[in-house]
Write a protein that holds these residues in place. Structure first.
Motif, PDB file in Angstrom:
ATOM      1  N   TYR A   1       0.887  -1.161   0.000  1.00 48.79           N
ATOM      2  CA  TYR A   1       0.000   0.000   0.000  1.00 48.79           C
ATOM      3  C   TYR A   1       0.921   1.206   0.000  1.00 48.79           C
ATOM      4  O   TYR A   1       2.108   1.109   0.344  1.00 48.79           O
ATOM      5  CB  TYR A   1      -0.931   0.026   1.213  1.00 48.79           C
ATOM      6  CG  TYR A   1      -0.260   0.470   2.502  1.00 48.79           C
ATOM      7  CD1 TYR A   1      -0.478   1.742   3.025  1.00 48.79           C
ATOM      8  CD2 TYR A   1       0.607  -0.388   3.191  1.00 48.79           C
ATOM      9  CE1 TYR A   1       0.142   2.145   4.197  1.00 48.79           C
ATOM     10  CE2 TYR A   1       1.238   0.016   4.355  1.00 48.79           C
ATOM     11  CZ  TYR A   1       1.011   1.282   4.854  1.00 48.79           C
ATOM     12  OH  TYR A   1       1.630   1.674   6.007  1.00 48.79           O
ATOM     13  N   GLY A   2       0.416   2.364  -0.401  1.00 54.18           N
ATOM     14  CA  GLY A   2       1.257   3.550  -0.384  1.00 54.18           C
ATOM     15  C   GLY A   2       0.680   4.636  -1.266  1.00 54.18           C
ATOM     16  O   GLY A   2      -0.326   4.440  -1.962  1.00 54.18           O
ATOM     17  N   LEU A   3       1.332   5.797  -1.254  1.00 53.05           N
ATOM     18  CA  LEU A   3       0.857   6.936  -2.017  1.00 53.05           C
ATOM     19  C   LEU A   3       1.978   7.967  -2.099  1.00 53.05           C
ATOM     20  O   LEU A   3       2.794   8.084  -1.182  1.00 53.05           O
ATOM     21  CB  LEU A   3      -0.367   7.562  -1.334  1.00 53.05           C
ATOM     22  CG  LEU A   3      -1.136   8.639  -2.108  1.00 53.05           C
ATOM     23  CD1 LEU A   3      -1.691   8.084  -3.411  1.00 53.05           C
ATOM     24  CD2 LEU A   3      -2.258   9.214  -1.251  1.00 53.05           C
ATOM     25  N   ASP A   4       2.000   8.690  -3.205  1.00 53.79           N
ATOM     26  CA  ASP A   4       2.906   9.828  -3.362  1.00 53.79           C
ATOM     27  C   ASP A   4       2.538  10.866  -2.307  1.00 53.79           C
ATOM     28  O   ASP A   4       1.430  11.411  -2.319  1.00 53.79           O
ATOM     29  CB  ASP A   4       2.745  10.401  -4.771  1.00 53.79           C
ATOM     30  CG  ASP A   4       3.688  11.563  -5.064  1.00 53.79           C
ATOM     31  OD1 ASP A   4       4.156  12.207  -4.115  1.00 53.79           O
ATOM     32  OD2 ASP A   4       3.921  11.824  -6.250  1.00 53.79           O
ATOM     33  N   ILE A   5       3.445  11.149  -1.373  1.00 56.78           N
ATOM     34  CA  ILE A   5       3.075  11.993  -0.233  1.00 56.78           C
ATOM     35  C   ILE A   5       2.996  13.472  -0.593  1.00 56.78           C
ATOM     36  O   ILE A   5       2.630  14.294   0.258  1.00 56.78           O
ATOM     37  CB  ILE A   5       4.033  11.791   0.951  1.00 56.78           C
ATOM     38  CG1 ILE A   5       5.462  12.211   0.595  1.00 56.78           C
ATOM     39  CG2 ILE A   5       3.973  10.359   1.440  1.00 56.78           C
ATOM     40  CD1 ILE A   5       6.369  12.299   1.804  1.00 56.78           C
ATOM     41  N   THR A   6       3.314  13.817  -1.852  1.00 52.95           N
ATOM     42  CA  THR A   6       3.096  15.203  -2.275  1.00 52.95           C
ATOM     43  C   THR A   6       1.644  15.451  -2.663  1.00 52.95           C
ATOM     44  O   THR A   6       1.239  16.610  -2.851  1.00 52.95           O
ATOM     45  CB  THR A   6       4.001  15.571  -3.463  1.00 52.95           C
ATOM     46  OG1 THR A   6       3.642  14.775  -4.603  1.00 52.95           O
ATOM     47  CG2 THR A   6       5.465  15.329  -3.126  1.00 52.95           C
ATOM     48  N   LEU A   7       0.839  14.386  -2.779  1.00 53.73           N
ATOM     49  CA  LEU A   7      -0.575  14.539  -3.124  1.00 53.73           C
ATOM     50  C   LEU A   7      -1.377  14.977  -1.897  1.00 53.73           C
ATOM     51  O   LEU A   7      -1.029  14.635  -0.757  1.00 53.73           O
ATOM     52  CB  LEU A   7      -1.129  13.225  -3.664  1.00 53.73           C
ATOM     53  CG  LEU A   7      -0.572  12.770  -5.021  1.00 53.73           C
ATOM     54  CD1 LEU A   7      -1.055  11.364  -5.347  1.00 53.73           C
ATOM     55  CD2 LEU A   7      -0.972  13.742  -6.124  1.00 53.73           C
ATOM     56  N   PRO A   8      -2.470  15.708  -2.114  1.00 53.71           N
ATOM     57  CA  PRO A   8      -3.259  16.185  -0.968  1.00 53.71           C
ATOM     58  C   PRO A   8      -3.839  15.029  -0.161  1.00 53.71           C
ATOM     59  O   PRO A   8      -4.377  14.075  -0.723  1.00 53.71           O
ATOM     60  CB  PRO A   8      -4.366  17.015  -1.625  1.00 53.71           C
ATOM     61  CG  PRO A   8      -4.422  16.566  -3.052  1.00 53.71           C
ATOM     62  CD  PRO A   8      -3.023  16.170  -3.409  1.00 53.71           C
ATOM     63  N   GLY A   9      -3.688  15.116   1.155  1.00 53.99           N
ATOM     64  CA  GLY A   9      -4.261  14.122   2.055  1.00 53.99           C
ATOM     65  C   GLY A   9      -3.495  12.828   2.153  1.00 53.99           C
ATOM     66  O   GLY A   9      -3.944  11.894   2.823  1.00 53.99           O
ATOM     67  N   ALA A  10      -2.324  12.748   1.521  1.00 61.45           N
ATOM     68  CA  ALA A  10      -1.610  11.471   1.469  1.00 61.45           C
ATOM     69  C   ALA A  10      -1.227  10.967   2.849  1.00 61.45           C
ATOM     70  O   ALA A  10      -1.362   9.769   3.146  1.00 61.45           O
ATOM     71  CB  ALA A  10      -0.370  11.611   0.590  1.00 61.45           C
ATOM     72  N   LEU A  11      -0.744  11.831   3.714  1.00 60.76           N
ATOM     73  CA  LEU A  11      -0.319  11.391   5.038  1.00 60.76           C
ATOM     74  C   LEU A  11      -1.505  10.919   5.870  1.00 60.76           C
ATOM     75  O   LEU A  11      -1.400   9.942   6.628  1.00 60.76           O
ATOM     76  CB  LEU A  11       0.428  12.517   5.752  1.00 60.76           C
ATOM     77  CG  LEU A  11       1.734  12.957   5.086  1.00 60.76           C
ATOM     78  CD1 LEU A  11       2.364  14.110   5.868  1.00 60.76           C
ATOM     79  CD2 LEU A  11       2.719  11.796   4.963  1.00 60.76           C
ATOM     80  N   ARG A  12      -2.649  11.585   5.724  1.00 58.79           N
ATOM     81  CA  ARG A  12      -3.857  11.121   6.424  1.00 58.79           C
ATOM     82  C   ARG A  12      -4.261   9.745   5.931  1.00 58.79           C
ATOM     83  O   ARG A  12      -4.705   8.890   6.712  1.00 58.79           O
ATOM     84  CB  ARG A  12      -5.015  12.105   6.210  1.00 58.79           C
ATOM     85  CG  ARG A  12      -4.881  13.408   6.966  1.00 58.79           C
ATOM     86  CD  ARG A  12      -6.180  14.207   6.943  1.00 58.79           C
ATOM     87  NE  ARG A  12      -6.596  14.570   5.596  1.00 58.79           N
ATOM     88  CZ  ARG A  12      -7.624  14.047   4.951  1.00 58.79           C
ATOM     89  NH1 ARG A  12      -8.378  13.109   5.527  1.00 58.79           N
ATOM     90  NH2 ARG A  12      -7.932  14.455   3.727  1.00 58.79           N
ATOM     91  N   TYR A  13      -4.121   9.520   4.628  1.00 56.17           N
ATOM     92  CA  TYR A  13      -4.475   8.220   4.069  1.00 56.17           C
ATOM     93  C   TYR A  13      -3.581   7.122   4.628  1.00 56.17           C
ATOM     94  O   TYR A  13      -4.066   6.059   5.052  1.00 56.17           O
ATOM     95  CB  TYR A  13      -4.371   8.263   2.548  1.00 56.17           C
ATOM     96  CG  TYR A  13      -4.427   6.895   1.907  1.00 56.17           C
ATOM     97  CD1 TYR A  13      -5.630   6.200   1.837  1.00 56.17           C
ATOM     98  CD2 TYR A  13      -3.284   6.294   1.412  1.00 56.17           C
ATOM     99  CE1 TYR A  13      -5.685   4.933   1.280  1.00 56.17           C
ATOM    100  CE2 TYR A  13      -3.332   5.027   0.847  1.00 56.17           C
ATOM    101  CZ  TYR A  13      -4.529   4.342   0.780  1.00 56.17           C
ATOM    102  OH  TYR A  13      -4.580   3.086   0.239  1.00 56.17           O
ATOM    103  N   VAL A  14      -2.273   7.353   4.629  1.00 57.30           N
ATOM    104  CA  VAL A  14      -1.351   6.334   5.135  1.00 57.30           C
ATOM    105  C   VAL A  14      -1.653   6.038   6.600  1.00 57.30           C
ATOM    106  O   VAL A  14      -1.682   4.866   7.025  1.00 57.30           O
ATOM    107  CB  VAL A  14       0.107   6.782   4.944  1.00 57.30           C
ATOM    108  CG1 VAL A  14       1.069   5.812   5.631  1.00 57.30           C
ATOM    109  CG2 VAL A  14       0.443   6.884   3.458  1.00 57.30           C
TER     110      VAL A  14
END
Length: 483
Positions: free
Chosen positions: A342-355
């Motif tokens: 799982y993961g996400l580009d942390i420059t995208l909005p809300g990415a840290l909340r998602y992780v």
């Protein structure tokens, strides 16, 4: 040439139509946002160590860079493993290996390559990590613009594979579909490439059987069925390959865990899996060591979106559906769960909340996690200069590492700085419960309520805990920062 092009177009649109149907089904399947789920109940299956303790595995994938390197090795040096241990406190790694490097020619294995993998396993093992070896593929293999399979095992029959801006679309290029069809035996004239695949896994298992750092083997990354999709693929060719490979591995390694993944196209997005029960030759129940390792990439994020607005609402619905379907499949398999990616580009909005939300969900499920990936950059806990990114404190959470009983629940409450762990006694389990306490929250270690603090290792930030309660009702310990 024209006929080949026409056949390729037909194949492409057949598979694309199947995938589009999956996406359309998802619209109806995820439904409204789910309420917060209940805590994990005792009796849920867990990945266990050689002392019977339930393992709470959290770490990274190592490494996406290995997919494109000719030697199939990750970018890391031993110092990078040490930094990961020091800064992230992880105790688990999903280590990518490549079939093309394991078996560069039919029936010939590169033990030099496996020796280099073993060296990296040692780097992790000497720091207390559990290593899962993942036979990785994306878009089948380099001969069809992907990674994984060797050229000799790629039978695209001259069909084209065009470059795609969205890399996943390469899966439905005619040459890629044909290579998968020939691998899975979807075509009557296919060679038995699956036999080579199972034998390659058996060779890997013989090499690592008995290695205390190697927890187990992830049989195939994100399986794709070519022109056969959905339940027909999972219950048919995929299950058949898994049974064959499980038997081959068990002939070489009787004890390690074996991890199986569902079809990625549907399960990654929260749709049902049709993967059937897979018998372990070790036996049934607690004797079986088959684990379920699905991935989690909600569709808006798979298409490059963040976690905000309408996309965030869609993601929340997907998470609820994904959890429900994952737990349903795990019950059918009689298997514990590990989120393999799982993961996400942390420059995208809300990415840290998602992780943070996925990690909290995993804790609620009693599931391990392997974040994608450790490669420096915008998805990682460190940047190109190996300096920590804002993701690092999101991933570095206080958590149990090994629980000496049948876990009921565990949770980190940041406002009160309290880590709670509950478990019930379980026959045959030896050793203490171990918890990881990051320095940012527990600079001087922890104080234990409801149990006794044992050995504290300030270097690894690991505290050993024993329970005050030996009654069948079990124990709950709470750990707060020492003053």
């Amino acid at each position: 040439m024209r006929r080949r092009r026409a056949v390729g177009r037909a194949v492409r649109w057949t598979v694309a139509g199947a995938i589009a149907a999956v996406a359309a089904t998802l619209l109806a399947a995820v439904g409204p946002p789910h309420a917060d789920p209940v805590r994990t109940a005792a009796g849920h299956r867990w990945i266990t160590d050689d002392r019977g303790r339930a393992l709470v595995l959290n770490g990274l994938n190592t490494a996406s860079s290995a997919k494109s390197r000719p030697d199939g090795l990750p970018w890391i040096k031993e110092a990078d493993v040490q930094r990961e241990s020091d800064e992230l406190g992880s105790d688990f790694v999903r280590l990518l290996i490549q079939w093309r490097n394991v078996e560069p020619r039919p029936g010939e294995y590169d033990d030099g390559y496996l020796g280099q993998i073993a060296e990296r396993v040692r780097w992790y093992g000497s720091r207390g990590y559990h290593v899962m070896l993942d036979m990785h593929q994306d878009v089948y293999g380099p001969a069809v613009k992907g990674n994984g399979a060797p050229a000799w095992a790629t039978e695209a029959e001259g069909l084209p594979v065009a470059e795609q801006g969205q890399w996943e679309l390469t899966y439905i290029e005619p040459g890629t579909v044909r290579a998968f069809d020939n691998f899975w035996g979807n075509r009557a004239a296919s060679r038995d490439l699956r036999g080579h695949y199972a034998a390659a896994w058996a060779h890997v298992a013989r090499r690592f059987s008995g290695d205390p750092a190697v927890l187990g083997y992830d049989l195939m990354n994100e399986p794709f069925g070519g022109s056969v999709q959905g339940p027909a693929f999972e219950a048919g060719p995929l299950a058949a390959l898994y049974r064959r490979t499980i038997a081959a591995i068990r002939g070489a390694d009787a004890d390690s865990w074996i991890f199986v993944e569902p079809e990625a196209v549907s399960a990654n997005w929260g749709l049902p899996s049709a993967l059937p029960y897979l018998k372990d030759p070790r036996g049934a129940g607690d004797n079986a060591r088959i684990a379920y390792a699905p991935h989690l990439y909600p569709l808006p994020m798979d298409l490059g979106g963040g976690y905000t607005g309408d996309a965030g609402t869609w993601v929340d619905r997907t998470l609820g559906s994904w959890r429900a379907q994952t737990e349903k499949t795990a019950r059918r398999l009689g298997a514990p769960v590990l989120i393999g990616e799982y993961g996400l580009d942390i420059t995208l909005p809300g990415a840290l909340r998602y992780v943070a939300k996925v990690r909290a969900m995993a804790e609620d499920m009693g599931a391990g996690t392997a974040y994608w990936s450790n490669d420096p950059g915008s998805w990682a806990p460190w940047d190109q200069h190996l300096k920590p990114t804002p993701l690092l404190p999101v991933l570095e959470r206080p958590a149990p590492r090994a629980i000496a009983g049948d876990p009921v629940s565990y949770a980190w409450d940041e406002p009160t700085r309290t880590l709670s762990v509950s478990w019930r006694p379980k026959e045959g389990v030896r050793g203490d419960t171990e918890v990881y306490l990051p320095a940012r929250y527990f600079p001087g270690g922890g104080v234990v309520e409801g149990g006794r603090a044992g050995e504290w290792d300030p270097k690894s930030r690991t505290l050993h805990v024993t329970s005050d309660a030996e009654a069948p009702g079990g124990a709950t310990v709470r750990i707060r920062p020492a003053t």
